[in-house]
Design a protein around this motif. Structure first.
Motif, PDB file in Angstrom:
ATOM      1  N   ARG A 148      -7.862  -1.309  10.226  1.00  0.00           N
ATOM      2  CA  ARG A 148      -7.402  -0.193  10.703  1.00  0.00           C
ATOM      3  C   ARG A 148      -6.698  -0.202  11.970  1.00  0.00           C
ATOM      4  O   ARG A 148      -7.241  -0.974  12.897  1.00  0.00           O
ATOM      5  CB  ARG A 148      -8.699   1.009  10.851  1.00  0.00           C
ATOM      6  N   GLU A 178      -3.913   7.453   5.471  1.00  0.00           N
ATOM      7  CA  GLU A 178      -4.628   6.837   5.040  1.00  0.00           C
ATOM      8  C   GLU A 178      -4.709   5.488   5.592  1.00  0.00           C
ATOM      9  O   GLU A 178      -6.267   5.010   4.898  1.00  0.00           O
ATOM     10  CB  GLU A 178      -4.291   7.161   3.077  1.00  0.00           C
ATOM     11  N   PHE A 179      -3.428   4.889   5.618  1.00  0.00           N
ATOM     12  CA  PHE A 179      -3.682   3.487   5.865  1.00  0.00           C
ATOM     13  C   PHE A 179      -4.334   3.204   6.935  1.00  0.00           C
ATOM     14  O   PHE A 179      -5.720   1.978   6.856  1.00  0.00           O
ATOM     15  CB  PHE A 179      -2.165   3.246   5.742  1.00  0.00           C
ATOM     16  N   ASN A 180      -4.368   3.606   7.838  1.00  0.00           N
ATOM     17  CA  ASN A 180      -4.944   3.685   8.517  1.00  0.00           C
ATOM     18  C   ASN A 180      -6.283   4.489   9.608  1.00  0.00           C
ATOM     19  O   ASN A 180      -7.186   3.889  10.187  1.00  0.00           O
ATOM     20  CB  ASN A 180      -4.377   3.866  10.182  1.00  0.00           C
ATOM     21  N   ARG A 184      -0.290   4.575  -0.032  1.00  0.00           N
ATOM     22  CA  ARG A 184      -0.551   5.726   0.793  1.00  0.00           C
ATOM     23  C   ARG A 184       0.213   5.948   1.673  1.00  0.00           C
ATOM     24  O   ARG A 184       1.346   5.676   1.898  1.00  0.00           O
ATOM     25  CB  ARG A 184      -2.231   5.209   1.156  1.00  0.00           C
ATOM     26  N   ASP A 207       0.644  -1.639   0.122  1.00  0.00           N
ATOM     27  CA  ASP A 207      -0.290   0.282   0.253  1.00  0.00           C
ATOM     28  C   ASP A 207       1.101   0.855  -0.440  1.00  0.00           C
ATOM     29  O   ASP A 207       1.644   1.318   0.960  1.00  0.00           O
ATOM     30  CB  ASP A 207      -0.832  -0.083   1.299  1.00  0.00           C
ATOM     31  N   THR A 217       5.547   4.183   1.648  1.00  0.00           N
ATOM     32  CA  THR A 217       4.537   5.249   0.546  1.00  0.00           C
ATOM     33  C   THR A 217       5.052   5.576  -0.487  1.00  0.00           C
ATOM     34  O   THR A 217       5.993   5.422  -0.391  1.00  0.00           O
ATOM     35  CB  THR A 217       4.528   6.366   2.164  1.00  0.00           C
ATOM     36  N   HIS A 268      -7.116  -1.079   4.906  1.00  0.00           N
ATOM     37  CA  HIS A 268      -5.864  -1.547   4.014  1.00  0.00           C
ATOM     38  C   HIS A 268      -6.492  -3.318   4.234  1.00  0.00           C
ATOM     39  O   HIS A 268      -7.813  -3.151   5.305  1.00  0.00           O
ATOM     40  CB  HIS A 268      -5.143  -0.664   4.993  1.00  0.00           C
ATOM     41  N   LYS A 286       1.066   6.528   5.938  1.00  0.00           N
ATOM     42  CA  LYS A 286       0.044   6.437   7.425  1.00  0.00           C
ATOM     43  C   LYS A 286      -0.853   6.246   7.695  1.00  0.00           C
ATOM     44  O   LYS A 286      -2.043   6.084   7.910  1.00  0.00           O
ATOM     45  CB  LYS A 286       1.111   6.191   8.126  1.00  0.00           C
ATOM     46  N   LEU A 328       2.465  -1.257   4.600  1.00  0.00           N
ATOM     47  CA  LEU A 328       2.474  -0.032   4.035  1.00  0.00           C
ATOM     48  C   LEU A 328       3.789   0.963   3.833  1.00  0.00           C
ATOM     49  O   LEU A 328       4.691   0.814   4.460  1.00  0.00           O
ATOM     50  CB  LEU A 328       2.172   0.740   5.224  1.00  0.00           C
ATOM     51  N   CYS A 373      -3.708   1.647  -3.631  1.00  0.00           N
ATOM     52  CA  CYS A 373      -3.417   3.175  -3.601  1.00  0.00           C
ATOM     53  C   CYS A 373      -5.117   3.137  -2.771  1.00  0.00           C
ATOM     54  O   CYS A 373      -5.846   2.134  -3.235  1.00  0.00           O
ATOM     55  CB  CYS A 373      -2.698   4.537  -3.713  1.00  0.00           C
ATOM     56  N   SER A 382      -1.552  -6.004   3.933  1.00  0.00           N
ATOM     57  CA  SER A 382      -1.221  -5.697   3.315  1.00  0.00           C
ATOM     58  C   SER A 382       0.011  -4.915   3.985  1.00  0.00           C
ATOM     59  O   SER A 382       0.187  -4.506   4.944  1.00  0.00           O
ATOM     60  CB  SER A 382      -2.057  -4.417   2.479  1.00  0.00           C
TER      61      SER A 382
END
Length: 352
Positions: free
Chosen positions: A351, A274-276, A270, A268, A289, A281, A272, A287, A311, A285
């Motif tokens: 999340r 956005e990831f959470n 994106r 992923d 960036t 997510h 951090k 993270l 993303c 996956s």
């Protein structure tokens, strides 16, 4: 003075691929260049009929339009498979680089690195013969729009070939018009893309505007050729024609998630937050960036590793996929629609 080697040029019609058999007259030691899986019986029958001992199978690069028979031939006659050290082919017996030499009887195969069509492209010089793969074709050259393609590198590689001598005979990996050979001198004079003293800038512009369709077999040929010609599990990838990158749909990722996550890295790209965040997510996956973090990861990573980039909407992950391909990754893909489409399908998220 050494006798000229036994020499056969053979043709595979579906992919318009030339396979070359060369052998020493006295010792009967032989090599095979760019064999195709569909013609393995034909090739081995000829080797047997001529009473030859096949020592080496050489691929000029990791092909995208056909599957090599290198591994299958090795299993049948115990010959050694040879490919570029930059190919990422871990099953090859011999990894070749600039200056490598392969001998059969009294003859020597001199290896030249000629990247640009792919990073793994090699040219083989045997006496007055040049086997140029997809680097230099008859009145043409290999495409540079995928598989680490670089018009800049290919221009330099072809001029490296041009500097070897006008009298040398060129035998390419393909021809689509029924031509069988050319010479360095003829290509310098008549090649419409790079001959007649064209500058690098002119060549790059020509290659940029070719707009070629993708090879029909690319999705099965490249994975198989990374495995010495043995077909891999069917892949659920398509192509984004506009951006020329492999893509995979969220439902295919979800459907195969349990097995996919054991074989493929889900990355992923994106932030951090956005990831959470709201979209969450995908389970399993990682993270990393998009930006310096991802570039550093890709530069130091295993280029034969399979990766699906993710993303928010598929735009940034598309950029990540393009970057990975340019850096030599063979099996990366963009999850189209990103986490927006994943959530619209009501697939589970995590999340932290």
């Amino acid at each position: 003075m050494s006798k000229e080697p036994i020499f056969y040029q053979m043709f595979e019609h579906e992919s318009s691929t030339y396979t070359y058999l060369l052998a020493d007259v006295d010792s009967k030691e032989a090599i095979l260049i760019d064999p195709v899986i569909e013609t393995i019986d034909r090739d081995l029958k000829l080797v047997s009929e001529l009473g030859l001992k096949l020592l080496y199978i050489l691929d000029t690069h990791v092909h995208a339009d056909h599957i090599t028979s290198a591994g299958a031939i090795r299993d049948k006659v115990k010959a050694k498979t040879c490919v570029s050290k930059y190919s990422g082919v871990k099953c090859a017996d011999i990894l070749l680089e600039e200056g490598s030499k392969i001998t059969f009887g009294k003859h020597i195969v001199q290896v030249l690195e000629t990247p640009g069509h792919t990073d793994s492209c090699l040219t083989f010089k045997i006496g007055n013969k040049l086997f140029t793969g997809d680097a230099l074709l008859i009145r043409g050259n290999g495409r540079t729009d995928f598989q680490q393609g670089s018009a800049d590198k290919l221009y330099d590689s072809i001029h490296k070939i041009f500097n070897l001598g006008d009298e040398l005979t060129v035998y390419p990996a393909h021809d689509y018009k029924g031509q069988t050979k050319t010479t360095v001198g003829l290509e310098k004079k008549y090649n419409p893309r790079i001959g007649q003293g064209k500058s690098k800038a002119e060549f790059i512009e020509i290659m940029r505007n070719l707009k070629l369709a993708n090879p029909k077999k690319i999705m099965e040929a490249v994975p198989a050729n990374m495995a010495c010609g043995f077909k891999q599990e069917a892949r659920t990838l398509d192509f984004d024609i506009a951006n020329n990158i492999p893509v995979i749909k969220p439902d295919e990722v979800f459907k195969n998630l349990d097995t996919l996550s054991k074989k493929v890295r889900l990355i992923d790209v994106r932030s951090k937050e956005e990831f959470n965040g709201e979209l969450g997510h995908i389970k399993g996956s990682e993270l990393i960036t998009l930006g310096p973090d991802l570039t550093a990861f890709l530069q130091n990573g295993d280029k034969s590793e399979e990766i699906v980039f993710i993303c928010r909407s598929g735009a940034r992950s598309g950029t990540a996929t393009e970057e990975s391909i340019k850096l030599g990754y063979k099996f990366s893909a963009n999850m189209i629609g990103g986490m927006i489409l994943w959530n619209e399908n009501h697939f589970p998220v995590e999340r932290r």
